[in-house]
Design a protein around this motif. Structure first.
Motif, mmCIF file in Angstrom:
data_model
loop_
_atom_site.group_PDB
_atom_site.id
_atom_site.type_symbol
_atom_site.label_atom_id
_atom_site.label_comp_id
_atom_site.label_asym_id
_atom_site.label_seq_id
_atom_site.Cartn_x
_atom_site.Cartn_y
_atom_site.Cartn_z
ATOM 1 N N LEU A 59 -6.834 -9.093 -0.271
ATOM 2 C CA LEU A 59 -6.731 -10.016 -1.404
ATOM 3 C C LEU A 59 -5.725 -11.104 -1.049
ATOM 4 O O LEU A 59 -4.682 -10.812 -0.465
ATOM 5 C CB LEU A 59 -6.261 -9.258 -2.662
ATOM 6 C CG LEU A 59 -6.394 -10.015 -3.975
ATOM 7 C CD1 LEU A 59 -7.851 -10.090 -4.424
ATOM 8 C CD2 LEU A 59 -5.562 -9.354 -5.078
ATOM 9 N N HIS A 60 -6.034 -12.335 -1.423
ATOM 10 C CA HIS A 60 -5.132 -13.428 -1.056
ATOM 11 C C HIS A 60 -3.905 -13.523 -1.944
ATOM 12 O O HIS A 60 -2.790 -13.695 -1.467
ATOM 13 C CB HIS A 60 -5.879 -14.769 -1.074
ATOM 14 C CG HIS A 60 -4.993 -15.926 -0.731
ATOM 15 N ND1 HIS A 60 -4.277 -16.631 -1.678
ATOM 16 C CD2 HIS A 60 -4.671 -16.474 0.459
ATOM 17 C CE1 HIS A 60 -3.570 -17.569 -1.079
ATOM 18 N NE2 HIS A 60 -3.786 -17.506 0.216
ATOM 19 N N ASP A 61 -4.112 -13.430 -3.246
ATOM 20 C CA ASP A 61 -3.010 -13.713 -4.185
ATOM 21 C C ASP A 61 -2.213 -12.445 -4.517
ATOM 22 O O ASP A 61 -2.745 -11.338 -4.473
ATOM 23 C CB ASP A 61 -3.565 -14.281 -5.503
ATOM 24 C CG ASP A 61 -4.352 -15.577 -5.305
ATOM 25 O OD1 ASP A 61 -4.444 -16.067 -4.171
ATOM 26 O OD2 ASP A 61 -4.892 -16.084 -6.313
ATOM 27 N N GLU A 62 -0.971 -12.655 -4.941
ATOM 28 C CA GLU A 62 -0.157 -11.527 -5.415
ATOM 29 C C GLU A 62 -0.649 -11.010 -6.758
ATOM 30 O O GLU A 62 -0.322 -9.905 -7.172
ATOM 31 C CB GLU A 62 1.304 -11.969 -5.576
ATOM 32 C CG GLU A 62 2.154 -11.715 -4.358
ATOM 33 C CD GLU A 62 3.544 -12.272 -4.566
ATOM 34 O OE1 GLU A 62 4.238 -11.855 -5.503
ATOM 35 O OE2 GLU A 62 3.931 -13.158 -3.769
ATOM 36 N N THR A 63 -1.400 -11.868 -7.474
ATOM 37 C CA THR A 63 -1.965 -11.438 -8.758
ATOM 38 C C THR A 63 -3.484 -11.349 -8.628
ATOM 39 O O THR A 63 -4.079 -11.912 -7.696
ATOM 40 C CB THR A 63 -1.647 -12.428 -9.906
ATOM 41 O OG1 THR A 63 -2.460 -13.594 -9.739
ATOM 42 C CG2 THR A 63 -0.191 -12.808 -9.929
ATOM 43 N N ILE A 64 -4.081 -10.678 -9.613
ATOM 44 C CA ILE A 64 -5.541 -10.567 -9.632
ATOM 45 C C ILE A 64 -6.166 -11.660 -10.503
ATOM 46 O O ILE A 64 -7.380 -11.699 -10.695
ATOM 47 C CB ILE A 64 -5.967 -9.174 -10.172
ATOM 48 C CG1 ILE A 64 -5.355 -8.929 -11.566
ATOM 49 C CG2 ILE A 64 -5.563 -8.087 -9.190
ATOM 50 C CD1 ILE A 64 -5.905 -7.713 -12.286
#
Ligand code: G3P
Ligand code: CA
Length: 267
Positions: A59-64
């Motif tokens: 996953l790229h982001d720290e958030t979904i």
């Protein structure tokens, strides 16, 4: 497939599917990785985040928030919770012209799942994302690579690890100096690098990565002349690809590996 020999001499520029063929299908899904391979991508690029229960996921982001149907920080979610997310529908909403019903309900894959599925006939360009948020991320990564026999005796370059964090890369280098590492660099203006910076990076890495708009022929010459490879990101237009190849880059990250393949074949 492009080859990197043990002395880093390259046969031709590497085509790295950035988050898979993410210009066409939802990033960091099996579909994106499959499409990248079928478009002659040499490497699958994987960004890593770590769940609350310590599983490495692609996953790229720290958030979904951006790429799923829910909101929250990955570090606060268990793998079970992550697996319930729909990681495909956002793409249909954001890119109606590329919409496809098969994207609905796609899951976020774990690193283990990616390596199980693609391990024997793919190469991986893996990024430790936000390592300061995820203590122990590097140890987990090396454990998993060992589990899949992707360190040590592996043909050189089947797995390359990249990071913006020199600390993360140095940690990996200390644990296993057989893994080729690429230092990602941020520049706000045309890139300049000193001899001292090159020397420092060479202590642990085989190459650098940077935004393609910061690259110049002089920078490339300096970096490659020192024996480091150079991988600009994220290059999506054929004209830019052609120019960067002419300037002598070692490869590049692209959301459109089919375009880069065409440009490489013609060069
Ligand atoms: O890893 C190269 C490039 O992907 C770095 O930028 O934000 O797309 O991970 P980002
Ligand atoms: Ca990345």
């Amino acid at each position: 497939l492009a080859e990197i020999s043990s002395d880093n001499a390259q046969v031709r520029a590497l085509n790295i599917s950035h988050r898979g063929a993410s210009g066409y299908v939802p990033e960091h899904t099996f579909l994106a990785y499959e499409l990248g391979n079928s478009m002659n991508g040499d490497y699958i690029e994987i960004d890593l985040q770590m769940t609350k229960d310590g599983e490495l996921i692609a996953l790229h982001d720290e958030t979904i928030d951006r790429t799923t149907d829910k909101k929250g920080l990955v570090k606060n979610l268990t793998l079970k919770e992550i697996k319930k997310l729909d990681a495909g529908s956002w793409f249909n909403e954001d890119y109606p012209d590329k919409k496809n019903t098969v994207f609905t309900g796609l899951q976020i894959p774990t690193l283990r799942e990616v390596l199980s599925r693609f391990g024997s006939n793919s190469k991986f360009f893996i990024e430790t994302k936000s390592p300061e948020v995820y203590p122990g991320m590097e140890e987990k990564l090396i454990d998993i690579l060992n589990e899949y026999n992707l360190t040590g005796a592996q043909p050189f370059g089947n797995v390359i690890v990249q990071s913006f964090s020199a600390e993360s890369l140095r940690k990996i280098h200390q644990m296993d100096d057989s893994i080729p590492l690429v230092q990602l660099l941020s520049y706000y203006a045309p890139a300049v690098i000193t001899d001292q910076e090159v020397r420092k990076i060479k202590e642990y890495a085989v190459g650098v990565g940077l935004h393609y708009t910061a690259v110049s022929p002089g920078y490339i010459q300096k970096v490659t002349g020192s024996g480091l490879m150079i991988f600009p990101y994220t290059v999506n237009e054929k004209e830019d690809m052609k120019m960067l190849l002419e300037w002598g880059v070692s490869g590049m990250f692209t959301n459109y590996p089919d375009r880069l393949d065409e440009v490489i074949q013609m060069s």
